[in-house]
Design a protein around this motif. Sequence first.
Motif, PDB file in Angstrom:
ATOM      1  N   TRP A  61       0.947  -1.218   0.153  1.00  0.00           N
ATOM      2  CA  TRP A  61      -0.015  -0.037  -0.174  1.00  0.00           C
ATOM      3  C   TRP A  61       0.701   1.413   0.050  1.00  0.00           C
ATOM      4  O   TRP A  61       1.700   1.494   0.784  1.00  0.00           O
ATOM      5  CB  TRP A  61      -0.850   0.147   1.274  1.00  0.00           C
ATOM      6  N   LEU A  62       0.720   2.143  -0.896  1.00  0.00           N
ATOM      7  CA  LEU A  62       1.262   3.595  -0.831  1.00  0.00           C
ATOM      8  C   LEU A  62       0.130   4.321  -0.152  1.00  0.00           C
ATOM      9  O   LEU A  62      -0.980   4.399  -0.620  1.00  0.00           O
ATOM     10  CB  LEU A  62       1.532   4.080  -2.309  1.00  0.00           C
ATOM     11  N   LEU A  63       0.348   5.049   1.015  1.00  0.00           N
ATOM     12  CA  LEU A  63      -0.534   5.965   1.787  1.00  0.00           C
ATOM     13  C   LEU A  63      -0.149   7.244   1.512  1.00  0.00           C
ATOM     14  O   LEU A  63       1.147   7.579   1.707  1.00  0.00           O
ATOM     15  CB  LEU A  63      -0.537   5.382   3.179  1.00  0.00           C
ATOM     16  N   VAL A  64      -0.970   8.153   0.954  1.00  0.00           N
ATOM     17  CA  VAL A  64      -0.896   9.537   1.043  1.00  0.00           C
ATOM     18  C   VAL A  64      -2.189  10.148   1.289  1.00  0.00           C
ATOM     19  O   VAL A  64      -3.353   9.784   1.214  1.00  0.00           O
ATOM     20  CB  VAL A  64      -0.377   9.878  -0.434  1.00  0.00           C
ATOM     21  N   HIS A  65      -2.131  11.545   1.783  1.00  0.00           N
ATOM     22  CA  HIS A  65      -3.218  12.235   1.997  1.00  0.00           C
ATOM     23  C   HIS A  65      -4.128  12.796   0.739  1.00  0.00           C
ATOM     24  O   HIS A  65      -5.199  12.403   0.884  1.00  0.00           O
ATOM     25  CB  HIS A  65      -2.926  13.665   2.712  1.00  0.00           C
ATOM     26  N   ALA A  66      -3.459  12.939  -0.339  1.00  0.00           N
ATOM     27  CA  ALA A  66      -4.388  13.072  -1.614  1.00  0.00           C
ATOM     28  C   ALA A  66      -3.523  12.760  -2.645  1.00  0.00           C
ATOM     29  O   ALA A  66      -2.256  12.389  -2.845  1.00  0.00           O
ATOM     30  CB  ALA A  66      -4.708  14.528  -1.413  1.00  0.00           C
ATOM     31  N   ASP A  67      -4.333  12.603  -3.881  1.00  0.00           N
ATOM     32  CA  ASP A  67      -3.657  12.344  -5.139  1.00  0.00           C
ATOM     33  C   ASP A  67      -3.365  13.474  -5.772  1.00  0.00           C
ATOM     34  O   ASP A  67      -3.851  13.899  -6.899  1.00  0.00           O
ATOM     35  CB  ASP A  67      -4.552  11.315  -5.993  1.00  0.00           C
ATOM     36  N   SER A  68      -2.421  14.019  -5.267  1.00  0.00           N
ATOM     37  CA  SER A  68      -1.960  15.538  -5.912  1.00  0.00           C
ATOM     38  C   SER A  68      -0.860  15.325  -6.967  1.00  0.00           C
ATOM     39  O   SER A  68       0.322  14.591  -6.599  1.00  0.00           O
ATOM     40  CB  SER A  68      -1.381  16.377  -4.662  1.00  0.00           C
ATOM     41  N   MET A  69      -0.861  15.910  -8.194  1.00  0.00           N
ATOM     42  CA  MET A  69       0.147  15.848  -8.976  1.00  0.00           C
ATOM     43  C   MET A  69       1.500  16.727  -8.574  1.00  0.00           C
ATOM     44  O   MET A  69       2.454  16.628  -9.094  1.00  0.00           O
ATOM     45  CB  MET A  69      -0.357  16.854 -10.239  1.00  0.00           C
ATOM     46  N   VAL A  70       1.111  17.427  -7.631  1.00  0.00           N
ATOM     47  CA  VAL A  70       2.739  18.086  -6.987  1.00  0.00           C
ATOM     48  C   VAL A  70       3.737  16.963  -6.370  1.00  0.00           C
ATOM     49  O   VAL A  70       4.835  17.398  -6.522  1.00  0.00           O
ATOM     50  CB  VAL A  70       2.178  19.101  -5.931  1.00  0.00           C
ATOM     51  N   TYR A  71       3.126  15.945  -5.914  1.00  0.00           N
ATOM     52  CA  TYR A  71       4.353  15.003  -5.835  1.00  0.00           C
ATOM     53  C   TYR A  71       5.032  14.636  -6.875  1.00  0.00           C
ATOM     54  O   TYR A  71       6.177  14.398  -6.562  1.00  0.00           O
ATOM     55  CB  TYR A  71       3.347  13.761  -5.306  1.00  0.00           C
ATOM     56  N   LEU A  72       4.422  14.601  -8.101  1.00  0.00           N
ATOM     57  CA  LEU A  72       5.391  14.009  -9.197  1.00  0.00           C
ATOM     58  C   LEU A  72       6.599  15.121  -9.475  1.00  0.00           C
ATOM     59  O   LEU A  72       7.500  14.753  -9.951  1.00  0.00           O
ATOM     60  CB  LEU A  72       4.481  14.248 -10.297  1.00  0.00           C
ATOM     61  N   LYS A  73       6.167  16.527  -9.082  1.00  0.00           N
ATOM     62  CA  LYS A  73       7.288  17.600  -9.006  1.00  0.00           C
ATOM     63  C   LYS A  73       8.367  17.475  -7.951  1.00  0.00           C
ATOM     64  O   LYS A  73       9.493  18.111  -8.154  1.00  0.00           O
ATOM     65  CB  LYS A  73       6.441  18.759  -9.136  1.00  0.00           C
ATOM     66  N   MET A  74       7.952  16.707  -6.835  1.00  0.00           N
ATOM     67  CA  MET A  74       8.848  16.523  -5.591  1.00  0.00           C
ATOM     68  C   MET A  74       9.793  15.605  -5.672  1.00  0.00           C
ATOM     69  O   MET A  74      10.785  15.358  -4.849  1.00  0.00           O
ATOM     70  CB  MET A  74       8.098  16.746  -4.373  1.00  0.00           C
ATOM     71  N   GLY A  75       9.561  14.632  -6.538  1.00  0.00           N
ATOM     72  CA  GLY A  75      10.632  13.362  -6.798  1.00  0.00           C
ATOM     73  C   GLY A  75      10.098  12.150  -7.314  1.00  0.00           C
ATOM     74  O   GLY A  75       8.698  12.104  -7.496  1.00  0.00           O
ATOM     75  N   GLY A  76      11.099  11.197  -7.649  1.00  0.00           N
ATOM     76  CA  GLY A  76      10.687   9.880  -8.104  1.00  0.00           C
ATOM     77  C   GLY A  76      10.437   8.724  -7.172  1.00  0.00           C
ATOM     78  O   GLY A  76       9.827   7.644  -7.720  1.00  0.00           O
ATOM     79  N   THR A  77      10.621   8.933  -5.894  1.00  0.00           N
ATOM     80  CA  THR A  77      10.548   8.063  -4.793  1.00  0.00           C
ATOM     81  C   THR A  77       9.945   8.582  -3.682  1.00  0.00           C
ATOM     82  O   THR A  77       9.557   9.777  -3.568  1.00  0.00           O
ATOM     83  CB  THR A  77      12.045   7.415  -4.400  1.00  0.00           C
ATOM     84  N   ILE A  78       9.363   7.690  -2.918  1.00  0.00           N
ATOM     85  CA  ILE A  78       8.676   8.105  -1.466  1.00  0.00           C
ATOM     86  C   ILE A  78       9.887   8.898  -0.698  1.00  0.00           C
ATOM     87  O   ILE A  78       9.360  10.066  -0.139  1.00  0.00           O
ATOM     88  CB  ILE A  78       8.220   6.897  -0.661  1.00  0.00           C
ATOM     89  N   ASP A  79      10.893   8.404  -0.619  1.00  0.00           N
ATOM     90  CA  ASP A  79      12.008   9.118   0.162  1.00  0.00           C
ATOM     91  C   ASP A  79      12.257  10.438  -0.603  1.00  0.00           C
ATOM     92  O   ASP A  79      12.412  11.470   0.150  1.00  0.00           O
ATOM     93  CB  ASP A  79      13.325   8.331   0.321  1.00  0.00           C
ATOM     94  N   ASP A  80      12.375  10.517  -1.874  1.00  0.00           N
ATOM     95  CA  ASP A  80      12.705  11.948  -2.391  1.00  0.00           C
ATOM     96  C   ASP A  80      11.473  12.987  -2.060  1.00  0.00           C
ATOM     97  O   ASP A  80      11.644  13.968  -1.710  1.00  0.00           O
ATOM     98  CB  ASP A  80      12.632  11.777  -3.908  1.00  0.00           C
ATOM     99  N   VAL A  81      10.160  12.531  -2.369  1.00  0.00           N
ATOM    100  CA  VAL A  81       9.018  13.287  -1.973  1.00  0.00           C
ATOM    101  C   VAL A  81       8.990  13.692  -0.623  1.00  0.00           C
ATOM    102  O   VAL A  81       8.701  14.966  -0.357  1.00  0.00           O
ATOM    103  CB  VAL A  81       7.787  12.672  -2.429  1.00  0.00           C
ATOM    104  N   ASN A  82       9.257  12.819   0.204  1.00  0.00           N
ATOM    105  CA  ASN A  82       9.352  13.138   1.647  1.00  0.00           C
ATOM    106  C   ASN A  82      10.430  14.191   1.831  1.00  0.00           C
ATOM    107  O   ASN A  82       9.924  15.396   2.870  1.00  0.00           O
ATOM    108  CB  ASN A  82       9.265  12.018   2.705  1.00  0.00           C
ATOM    109  N   ALA A  83      11.403  14.141   1.363  1.00  0.00           N
ATOM    110  CA  ALA A  83      12.572  14.829   1.700  1.00  0.00           C
ATOM    111  C   ALA A  83      12.220  16.236   1.054  1.00  0.00           C
ATOM    112  O   ALA A  83      12.645  17.518   1.549  1.00  0.00           O
ATOM    113  CB  ALA A  83      14.136  14.436   1.072  1.00  0.00           C
ATOM    114  N   SER A  84      11.745  16.538  -0.258  1.00  0.00           N
ATOM    115  CA  SER A  84      11.144  17.797  -0.673  1.00  0.00           C
ATOM    116  C   SER A  84      10.233  18.458   0.111  1.00  0.00           C
ATOM    117  O   SER A  84      10.506  19.578   0.137  1.00  0.00           O
ATOM    118  CB  SER A  84      10.960  17.442  -2.066  1.00  0.00           C
ATOM    119  N   VAL A  85       9.479  17.641   0.552  1.00  0.00           N
ATOM    120  CA  VAL A  85       8.123  18.267   1.421  1.00  0.00           C
ATOM    121  C   VAL A  85       8.847  18.890   2.662  1.00  0.00           C
ATOM    122  O   VAL A  85       8.672  20.160   2.971  1.00  0.00           O
ATOM    123  CB  VAL A  85       7.243  17.358   1.879  1.00  0.00           C
TER     124      VAL A  85
END
Length: 178
Positions: free
Chosen positions: A139-163
């Motif tokens: 399971w991939l758990l996120v708050h919302a299905d936002s396209m902004v995540y795609l701008k923040m990285g290609g992996t879960i770790d990358d997105v979390n670090a960008s946020v």
Amino acid sequence: MKALWVVGDIHGAYDKVRALLLRAGLIDFGGQWTGGDAHLVFLGDYVDRGPNGVGVIRLIRGLEGQARSAGGQVSALLGNHEVMFLAALVFKQGDPHDRLGFREYWLENGGQPRDADQIEPAELGWLAERPAMLRVGDWLLVHADSMVYLKMGGTIDDVNASVRAVLAHANPDDWGCS
């Protein structure tokens, strides 16, 4: 596989989330963890709209440690209302850095000034450190299905670090993209 429980969008409804967790057998009447080795994930939006967002934050933070001690796990993700709340507190109304109107935007979306008045610095730090994404098994758990995540990285770790990086910036333009 241990039980996975997922709760989203509490919006300050402290009494309701306690009743829900009690009914599920995850807490007792005193609000203490009884979920054993279960994994409980909160998907964000702890604050705004309801009467006790800070109470919700305190409940979740307390359950994290209690669950860990019992062999379980409580995870809490960052929701868009936490981002709005943090922005409203970082860029205070009247501050020249609030040229994007973060406080007004937060209030228009159900922001509760009493949450801003009651929140402690450690709780703000905890909020800012919440991940945006979490993987539990398949399971991939996120708050919302936002396209902004795609701008923040290609992996879960990358997105979390960008946020986390956005939330650490003092530039309101950086916050405006989240």
